[in-house]
Design a protein around this motif. Structure first.
Motif, PDB file in Angstrom:
ATOM      1  N   THR A   1       0.818  -1.215   0.000  1.00  0.00           N
ATOM      2  CA  THR A   1       0.000   0.000   0.000  1.00  0.00           C
ATOM      3  C   THR A   1       0.850   1.263   0.000  1.00  0.00           C
ATOM      4  O   THR A   1       0.594   2.206  -0.764  1.00  0.00           O
ATOM      5  N   ASN A   2       1.866   1.286   0.876  1.00  0.00           N
ATOM      6  CA  ASN A   2       2.610   2.522   1.072  1.00  0.00           C
ATOM      7  C   ASN A   2       3.820   2.679   0.153  1.00  0.00           C
ATOM      8  O   ASN A   2       4.149   3.803  -0.243  1.00  0.00           O
ATOM      9  N   ILE A   3       4.511   1.600  -0.147  1.00  0.00           N
ATOM     10  CA  ILE A   3       5.717   1.694  -0.977  1.00  0.00           C
ATOM     11  C   ILE A   3       5.381   1.514  -2.458  1.00  0.00           C
ATOM     12  O   ILE A   3       5.633   2.403  -3.283  1.00  0.00           O
ATOM     13  N   VAL A   4       4.783   0.342  -2.790  1.00  0.00           N
ATOM     14  CA  VAL A   4       4.493   0.068  -4.201  1.00  0.00           C
ATOM     15  C   VAL A   4       3.423   1.025  -4.723  1.00  0.00           C
ATOM     16  O   VAL A   4       3.641   1.779  -5.676  1.00  0.00           O
ATOM     17  N   ASP A   5       2.240   1.001  -4.054  1.00  0.00           N
ATOM     18  CA  ASP A   5       1.168   1.895  -4.503  1.00  0.00           C
ATOM     19  C   ASP A   5       1.557   3.361  -4.305  1.00  0.00           C
ATOM     20  O   ASP A   5       1.224   4.230  -5.126  1.00  0.00           O
ATOM     21  N   GLY A   6       2.267   3.663  -3.182  1.00  0.00           N
ATOM     22  CA  GLY A   6       2.673   5.042  -2.917  1.00  0.00           C
ATOM     23  C   GLY A   6       3.588   5.590  -3.984  1.00  0.00           C
ATOM     24  O   GLY A   6       3.457   6.747  -4.409  1.00  0.00           O
ATOM     25  N   THR A   7       4.528   4.769  -4.447  1.00  0.00           N
ATOM     26  CA  THR A   7       5.446   5.202  -5.504  1.00  0.00           C
ATOM     27  C   THR A   7       4.690   5.484  -6.797  1.00  0.00           C
ATOM     28  O   THR A   7       4.910   6.510  -7.464  1.00  0.00           O
ATOM     29  N   MET A   8       3.807   4.573  -7.148  1.00  0.00           N
ATOM     30  CA  MET A   8       3.022   4.774  -8.372  1.00  0.00           C
ATOM     31  C   MET A   8       2.118   6.000  -8.254  1.00  0.00           C
ATOM     32  O   MET A   8       1.969   6.784  -9.206  1.00  0.00           O
ATOM     33  N   ASN A   9       1.517   6.184  -7.058  1.00  0.00           N
ATOM     34  CA  ASN A   9       0.659   7.359  -6.856  1.00  0.00           C
ATOM     35  C   ASN A   9       1.473   8.655  -6.920  1.00  0.00           C
ATOM     36  O   ASN A   9       1.006   9.676  -7.447  1.00  0.00           O
ATOM     37  N   LEU A  10       2.716   8.645  -6.367  1.00  0.00           N
ATOM     38  CA  LEU A  10       3.573   9.827  -6.411  1.00  0.00           C
ATOM     39  C   LEU A  10       3.909  10.210  -7.843  1.00  0.00           C
ATOM     40  O   LEU A  10       3.848  11.386  -8.231  1.00  0.00           O
ATOM     41  N   ILE A  11       4.262   9.200  -8.635  1.00  0.00           N
ATOM     42  CA  ILE A  11       4.568   9.469 -10.046  1.00  0.00           C
ATOM     43  C   ILE A  11       3.346  10.041 -10.752  1.00  0.00           C
ATOM     44  O   ILE A  11       3.420  11.029 -11.501  1.00  0.00           O
ATOM     45  N   GLY A  12       2.192   9.449 -10.498  1.00  0.00           N
ATOM     46  CA  GLY A  12       0.973   9.921 -11.141  1.00  0.00           C
ATOM     47  C   GLY A  12       0.599  11.322 -10.705  1.00  0.00           C
ATOM     48  O   GLY A  12       0.238  12.173 -11.543  1.00  0.00           O
ATOM     49  N   ASN A  13       0.685  11.586  -9.387  1.00  0.00           N
ATOM     50  CA  ASN A  13       0.324  12.921  -8.883  1.00  0.00           C
ATOM     51  C   ASN A  13       1.281  13.993  -9.394  1.00  0.00           C
ATOM     52  O   ASN A  13       0.875  15.116  -9.715  1.00  0.00           O
ATOM     53  N   THR A  14       2.582  13.658  -9.471  1.00  0.00           N
ATOM     54  CA  THR A  14       3.563  14.611  -9.992  1.00  0.00           C
ATOM     55  C   THR A  14       3.269  14.950 -11.448  1.00  0.00           C
ATOM     56  O   THR A  14       3.351  16.112 -11.875  1.00  0.00           O
ATOM     57  N   THR A  15       2.934  13.927 -12.201  1.00  0.00           N
ATOM     58  CA  THR A  15       2.594  14.139 -13.611  1.00  0.00           C
ATOM     59  C   THR A  15       1.369  15.033 -13.747  1.00  0.00           C
ATOM     60  O   THR A  15       1.325  15.944 -14.586  1.00  0.00           O
ATOM     61  N   VAL A  16       0.358  14.792 -12.899  1.00  0.00           N
ATOM     62  CA  VAL A  16      -0.872  15.595 -12.961  1.00  0.00           C
ATOM     63  C   VAL A  16      -0.584  17.056 -12.612  1.00  0.00           C
ATOM     64  O   VAL A  16      -1.042  17.986 -13.290  1.00  0.00           O
TER      65      VAL A  16
END
Length: 644
Positions: free
Chosen positions: A591-606
């Motif tokens: 939840t925090n590392i795998v999903d968090g990393t993907m969410n960070l990349i997505g949020n930064t892109t947005v």
């Protein structure tokens, strides 16, 4: 003799499955039922022709050589390891073809009446035909990967049929439970297959079973924790078989499998899914017997004996008639595993193997009769619980007589079928280990008691006033009952004394002459009669003895009624320990590392996109402003560079 026609034995039910799968919804009932039944009947006729040719034409010398009736290459793994599909004919595969096709045909015929009016009538016969195809493909398999392929197809078919009433949450949960538990066991089976193929460089049963003890000794040089790697592989394969055959402790799916229609229960318990594990051990029996001096067979014997006793004790207290029969199946399969576990390939020790296969044969008839009889009873009173039954002998005469025959057969009363095969297993156990014999002897008494408890509670005990007057089932249901009743009465006697395969069914084709040990048979018959007498006293007429006995056993009675809380134990282990503790860390990481990393990349892109998207506003003044600003900036830069 050309045996290539035998490929149609599994293919005919498959053709029925395809026809019903494509056109079943468009056909009015009962047409789908008759299409499925005709397909299985064709397999039955070919199975009987094959049995006659194999036992009486091809092998008149009684030395039954294995024959590959058909084989084709499916795919290559390596130059040596090849995945083939075929038909292997030897005593146990031919016997199993006869058993599966006979019981499946009668179940199909019975189901036409039982499922009448059900909105899923066509869908039911689609799954039933697939189930029959899968089991026939399994029993004729020529190699390990073919048996595993159909092994999994049997699991899929059972999932579809157990969860047939998908609108009921209990049926969905039961189908998922059966699927998950058996898949868990099958994972070990697959590992065992891979280990065996790695060390032997073959999947072929004839090659594997044709190796002698010296060959296995040389292949078993690698060891782990005191056992050779091949012994571990066979143990893993047995775990797969134990899961499919609902042996302890992988038995928890079996009682819940009763959520499917009753004909499904008959097919699962009598001739398909739960006997697959016994067949697997029998198919690889020369390996089990030779590797490490038969060390794995000790595990098979212990698990079989314990499962037999454990299930018989639970069956004593159950009130749902189908659950009583379910635990009875577990107990009888334990008997078969015990017979295999105490057997060997030389001399009289082959009796255990022979007796196990013989009991598998007879059990298929009287157990399918018990389940189909239970279906006729449920069809009449619309309840599964014996507490809502009583006095039904007056309303269901055919069901009453045939159910009594099956109860006598499973109790091991002479001359019914179960007497011959059950006592042969006890005879083999006595020669090998006296403790196993006395366990089997005690289970024989318990079996007779709980079966006649069931019989009396349904057909005697008390005369009830029913909301709707019960009536006998239609002919499509009663004819299969009568046929199975005749087989349950005569099969043991006929096949013990007349048809030779029951005596000579050995993995090497060597004749194992079975003889009744009348002393041991008398001892087991005596304890069965004691069980029947006790059940008669307690349950033929309504009285307070059963309540007194249950109160006397107190907490133990409650434990047995609640199946020793194994469902609760499994739920605690899976939910609290595996999911709640072990999986908690992985859940946090995911939840925090795998999903968090993907969410960070997505949020930064947005956010970056939001910042620059105004550059493409589409307004002329914005573009003019940008051009002018750029030009001014360039002029300033140019002047700065020029002056410096």
């Amino acid at each position: 003799m050309d045996w290539s026609y035998t490929i149609w034995i599994p293919l005919l039910p498959f053709v029925g499955f395809l026809l019903l799968g494509f056109y079943g919804r468009k056909l009015p009932a009962p047409v789908p039922g008759w299409i499925g039944t005709i397909g299985v009947f064709g397999a039955l006729v070919l199975s009987y022709i094959t049995a006659y040719n194999y036992f009486f034409v091809e092998n008149t010398d009684m030395l039954f050589e294995p024959i590959k009736g058909f084989e084709m290459l499916w795919m290559n793994f390596t130059d040596v390891l090849q995945f083939k599909m075929g038909v292997l004919l030897d005593p146990i595969s031919v016997m199993m073809m006869v058993v599966v096709s006979t019981v499946s045909f009668l179940v199909h015929l019975y189901s036409i009446g039982y499922m009448k009016g059900d909105p899923g009538f066509g869908r039911f016969f689609v799954s039933l035909s697939l189930f029959t195809f899968a089991m026939l493909g399994l029993v004729v398999a020529t190699n390990l990967f073919q048996i595993y392929f159909f092994w999994e197809l049997v699991g899929v078919s059972s999932y579809l049929l157990i969860g047939f009433y998908y609108e009921k949450p209990s049926a969905i949960l039961a189908s998922k439970k059966a699927f998950i538990v058996t898949r868990f066991a099958d994972f070990f089976f697959l590992i065992g297959i891979l280990i065996i193929s790695y060390y032997t460089q073959t999947f072929d049963f004839l090659t594997l079973n044709g190796m002698d003890e010296t060959s296995f000794t040389s292949l078993s040089a690698s060891s782990f924790m005191g056992m050779s790697v091949l012994a571990w592989a066979l143990t893993l394969a047995f775990i797969g078989g134990a899961g499919k055959s609902a042996m302890f402790p992988l038995h928890i799916w079996l009682p819940d499998a009763m959520e499917g229609p009753t004909p499904v229960s008959a097919l699962i318990h009598a001739a398909t899914m739960v006997v697959a594990g016994v067949f697997l051990v029998a198919r690889l029996f020369p390996m089990y017997s030779h590797v490490d001096g038969g060390a794995v067979l000790h595990i098979v014997a212990f698990v079989g004996a314990f499962s037999s006793l454990f299930a018989a004790i639970i069956a004593l207290t159950q009130l749902d008639i189908k659950r009583v029969l379910a635990f009875s199946t577990m107990s009888q399969i334990g008997y078969m595993m015990l017979g295999l576990g105490v057997s060997g390939l030389e001399g009289h020790e082959g009796l255990g193997y022979t007796a196990s296969m013989f009991h598998l044969f007879t059990h298929a008839f009287f157990k399918s009769l018990l389940f189909l009889g239970a279906g006729a009873i449920i069809h009449a009173v619309h309840s599964n619980y014996m507490t809502k039954m009583g006095g039904l002998r007056k309303y269901l005469p055919i069901t009453h007589i045939t159910f009594l025959i099956a109860a006598l057969a499973i109790s091991g009363i002479w001359p019914f079928a179960g007497f011959f095969s059950k006592d042969a297993i006890l005879d083999a156990a006595y020669m090998h280990n006296k403790i196993y014999f006395w366990v089997g002897w005690f289970v024989a008494g318990l079996t007779a008691f709980y079966m006649f408890r069931l019989y009396y509670r349904i057909f005697w005990y008390e005369d009830r006033v029913y909301k709707h007057t019960p009536h006998e089932a239609p002919a499509t249901m009663t004819y299969p009952l009568m046929i199975l009743g005749a087989l349950s009465l005569l099969a043991g006697f006929v096949f013990f004394y007349v048809w030779p395969f029951a005596e000579y069914i050995g993995p090497t084709g060597k004749p194992f002459h079975m003889h009744i040990n009348w002393i041991l048979a008398g001892i087991s018959l005596g304890v069965a009669l004691i069980g029947i007498v006790l059940a008669t006293i307690m349950y033929k007429k309504k009285n307070d003895i059963p309540d007194k006995v249950s109160k006397a056993f107190g907490l133990f009675y409650k434990w047995t009624y609640d199946k020793f809380y194994f469902d609760e134990i499994y739920m605690f282990v899976t939910k609290k320990i595996m999911f709640g503790i072990i999986s908690a860390g992985w859940t946090w990481f995911d939840t925090n590392i795998v999903d968090g990393t993907m969410n960070l990349i997505g949020n930064t892109t947005v956010k970056s996109s939001n910042a620059i998207k105004k550059l493409q506003s589409g307004r002329m003044q914005d573009y003019a402003y940008a051009i002018v600003s750029g030009a001014v900036a360039l002029v300033i830069i140019f002047v700065y560079i020029w002056t410096h």
